[in-house]
Design a protein around this motif. Structure first.
Motif, PDB file in Angstrom:
ATOM      1  N   ALA A 168       0.724  -1.124  -0.048  1.00  0.00           N
ATOM      2  CA  ALA A 168       0.419  -0.194   0.224  1.00  0.00           C
ATOM      3  C   ALA A 168       0.815   1.349   0.354  1.00  0.00           C
ATOM      4  CB  ALA A 168      -0.843   0.324   1.143  1.00  0.00           C
ATOM      5  N   TRP A 169       1.836   1.721   0.265  1.00  0.00           N
ATOM      6  CA  TRP A 169       2.434   2.852   0.753  1.00  0.00           C
ATOM      7  C   TRP A 169       4.325   2.400  -0.420  1.00  0.00           C
ATOM      8  CZ3 TRP A 169       1.444   0.206   5.395  1.00  0.00           C
ATOM      9  CH2 TRP A 169       1.150   1.690   6.268  1.00  0.00           C
ATOM     10  N   THR A 170       4.405   0.747  -1.267  1.00  0.00           N
ATOM     11  CA  THR A 170       5.561   1.187  -1.853  1.00  0.00           C
ATOM     12  C   THR A 170       5.765   0.711  -3.449  1.00  0.00           C
ATOM     13  OG1 THR A 170       5.462  -1.495  -1.182  1.00  0.00           O
ATOM     14  CG2 THR A 170       6.715  -0.064  -0.004  1.00  0.00           C
ATOM     15  N   GLY A 171       3.985   1.115  -3.396  1.00  0.00           N
ATOM     16  CA  GLY A 171       3.880   0.651  -5.102  1.00  0.00           C
ATOM     17  C   GLY A 171       2.846   0.181  -5.719  1.00  0.00           C
ATOM     18  N   GLY A 172       2.656  -1.626  -4.936  1.00  0.00           N
ATOM     19  CA  GLY A 172       2.299  -2.547  -5.277  1.00  0.00           C
ATOM     20  C   GLY A 172       2.987  -2.914  -6.148  1.00  0.00           C
ATOM     21  N   ASN A 173       4.282  -3.668  -5.933  1.00  0.00           N
ATOM     22  CA  ASN A 173       4.578  -4.586  -7.072  1.00  0.00           C
ATOM     23  C   ASN A 173       4.160  -5.615  -7.027  1.00  0.00           C
ATOM     24  OD1 ASN A 173       5.370  -1.755  -7.937  1.00  0.00           O
ATOM     25  ND2 ASN A 173       7.643  -2.430  -6.406  1.00  0.00           N
ATOM     26  N   ALA A 174       3.222  -6.379  -6.304  1.00  0.00           N
ATOM     27  CA  ALA A 174       2.822  -7.466  -5.606  1.00  0.00           C
ATOM     28  C   ALA A 174       2.100  -8.444  -6.762  1.00  0.00           C
ATOM     29  CB  ALA A 174       2.663  -7.557  -4.236  1.00  0.00           C
ATOM     30  N   HIS A 175       2.399  -9.667  -7.240  1.00  0.00           N
ATOM     31  CA  HIS A 175       2.044 -10.080  -8.206  1.00  0.00           C
ATOM     32  C   HIS A 175       0.786 -10.586  -8.256  1.00  0.00           C
ATOM     33  CE1 HIS A 175       4.863  -8.547 -11.416  1.00  0.00           C
ATOM     34  NE2 HIS A 175       5.523  -9.523 -10.690  1.00  0.00           N
ATOM     35  N   LEU A 176      -1.137 -10.763  -8.460  1.00  0.00           N
ATOM     36  CA  LEU A 176      -1.902 -11.261  -7.956  1.00  0.00           C
ATOM     37  C   LEU A 176      -1.294 -13.338  -8.371  1.00  0.00           C
ATOM     38  CD1 LEU A 176      -4.875 -11.824  -6.896  1.00  0.00           C
ATOM     39  CD2 LEU A 176      -5.683 -11.189  -9.429  1.00  0.00           C
ATOM     40  N   LEU A 177      -2.211 -14.102  -7.570  1.00  0.00           N
ATOM     41  CA  LEU A 177      -1.373 -14.861  -7.457  1.00  0.00           C
ATOM     42  C   LEU A 177      -2.850 -16.198  -7.656  1.00  0.00           C
ATOM     43  CD1 LEU A 177       0.968 -16.075  -4.093  1.00  0.00           C
ATOM     44  CD2 LEU A 177       1.553 -15.828  -6.258  1.00  0.00           C
ATOM     45  N   ASP A 178      -2.726 -16.929  -8.944  1.00  0.00           N
ATOM     46  CA  ASP A 178      -3.723 -17.414  -8.887  1.00  0.00           C
ATOM     47  C   ASP A 178      -4.328 -18.974  -8.377  1.00  0.00           C
ATOM     48  OD1 ASP A 178      -6.452 -18.426 -10.845  1.00  0.00           O
ATOM     49  OD2 ASP A 178      -5.666 -18.555 -12.481  1.00  0.00           O
TER      50      ASP A 178
END
Length: 74
Positions: A46-56
């Motif tokens: 939420a603070w770092t820009g959201g570089n996380a990937h969505l896991l399916d």
């Protein structure tokens, strides 16, 4: 006003995930306690820009995308 209605407001030390720490006032614990954070502004998406990937997991995202493919414009 009633006595002892407010919680004790004192200094604690907050330790971030990278090891840095700072002192602040809080109602957490007792005077001089340490609060170790698991998530902080330097690590949370939420603070770092959201570089996380969505896991399916279990194909749920794929099934959703297939079901609503006509509604989504790319």
């Amino acid at each position: 006003m009633k006595a002892d209605t407010h919680p004790d407001y004192h200094f604690i030390t907050v330790v971030m995930t990278d090891g840095t720490s700072y002192q602040t006032r809080s109602t957490y614990g007792k005077e001089g306690d340490t609060l170790n954070l698991d998530i902080d502004p330097s690590t949370h998406p939420a603070w770092t820009g959201g570089n996380a990937h969505l896991l399916d997991r279990g194909g749920r995202v794929s099934r959703f995308n297939n079901k609503f493919a006509g509604f989504i414009k790319k």
